[in-house]
Write a protein that holds these residues in place. Structure first.
Motif, PDB file in Angstrom:
ATOM      1  N   ILE A 257      38.532  49.521  41.145  1.00  0.00           N
ATOM      2  CA  ILE A 257      39.672  49.044  40.299  1.00  0.00           C
ATOM      3  C   ILE A 257      39.266  49.375  38.681  1.00  0.00           C
ATOM      4  O   ILE A 257      39.725  49.975  37.691  1.00  0.00           O
ATOM      5  CB  ILE A 257      40.405  47.772  40.442  1.00  0.00           C
ATOM      6  CG1 ILE A 257      41.109  47.938  42.023  1.00  0.00           C
ATOM      7  CG2 ILE A 257      41.149  47.336  39.391  1.00  0.00           C
ATOM      8  CD1 ILE A 257      41.704  46.554  42.416  1.00  0.00           C
TER       9      ILE A 257
ATOM     10  N   CYS B 211      40.384  51.782  35.768  1.00  0.00           N
ATOM     11  CA  CYS B 211      41.016  51.329  34.604  1.00  0.00           C
ATOM     12  C   CYS B 211      39.994  51.764  33.299  1.00  0.00           C
ATOM     13  O   CYS B 211      40.821  52.373  32.337  1.00  0.00           O
ATOM     14  CB  CYS B 211      40.464  49.759  34.819  1.00  0.00           C
ATOM     15  SG  CYS B 211      41.756  48.700  35.678  1.00  0.00           S
TER      16      CYS B 211
ATOM     17  N   ASN C 212      41.107  42.038  36.514  1.00  0.00           N
ATOM     18  CA  ASN C 212      40.138  42.523  37.975  1.00  0.00           C
ATOM     19  C   ASN C 212      38.644  41.772  37.854  1.00  0.00           C
ATOM     20  O   ASN C 212      38.163  41.389  38.943  1.00  0.00           O
ATOM     21  CB  ASN C 212      39.831  44.011  37.868  1.00  0.00           C
ATOM     22  CG  ASN C 212      39.152  44.750  39.044  1.00  0.00           C
ATOM     23  OD1 ASN C 212      39.476  44.196  40.469  1.00  0.00           O
ATOM     24  ND2 ASN C 212      38.187  45.317  38.938  1.00  0.00           N
TER      25      ASN C 212
END
Length: 130
Positions: free
Chosen positions: A14, A18, A43
């Motif tokens: 993740i 990003c 996150n």
């Protein structure tokens, strides 16, 4: 133990997406970048492991140097003492909050992101966005 390992891998992916999203969206459509930054920070917070993160921060010089880039934000806070327009000064601090957030997140993140391969990948996505 396997569940924790899978969770860590998911958070790293993740984080990777990003970063790549920020790199490609900066030249294409800048107003979406703050949303991706919020996802990246969420996150980072949800991942937890703050004890491990800050332990690495204390004992690795390169991480401390990365965190040092956030010290400029302290200068902006000190500059707030000399302003007459306090409302605008607080707004300016809000705008510049990424100067504090990015060094904190990067200095406590997985060290693989400092490798030449990952930097080249980020640069490629930025160039593709251009």
């Amino acid at each position: 133990m396997n569940m924790v390992k899978n969770r860590t891998v998911i958070h790293r992916e993740i984080f990777r997406y990003c970063l790549l999203g920020i790199a490609i969206l900066l030249p294409i459509y800048g107003p979406l970048v703050p949303s991706v930054i919020v996802l990246m920070v969420l996150n980072w917070v949800i991942e937890g492991r703050f004890g491990q993160k800050f332990h690495a921060l204390l004992f690795e010089r390169s991480r401390r140097l990365t965190l040092a880039f956030g010290l400029i934000y302290i200068l902006y806070i000190a500059g707030l003492l000399h302003t007459f327009n306090f409302h605008y000064g607080l707004f300016d601090l809000e705008v510049k909050l990424s100067l504090l957030i990015f060094p904190l997140v990067f200095s406590t993140s997985y060290s693989e992101w400092f490798s030449a391969k990952r930097r080249q990948e980020l640069l490629l996505f930025f160039v593709l966005g251009c």
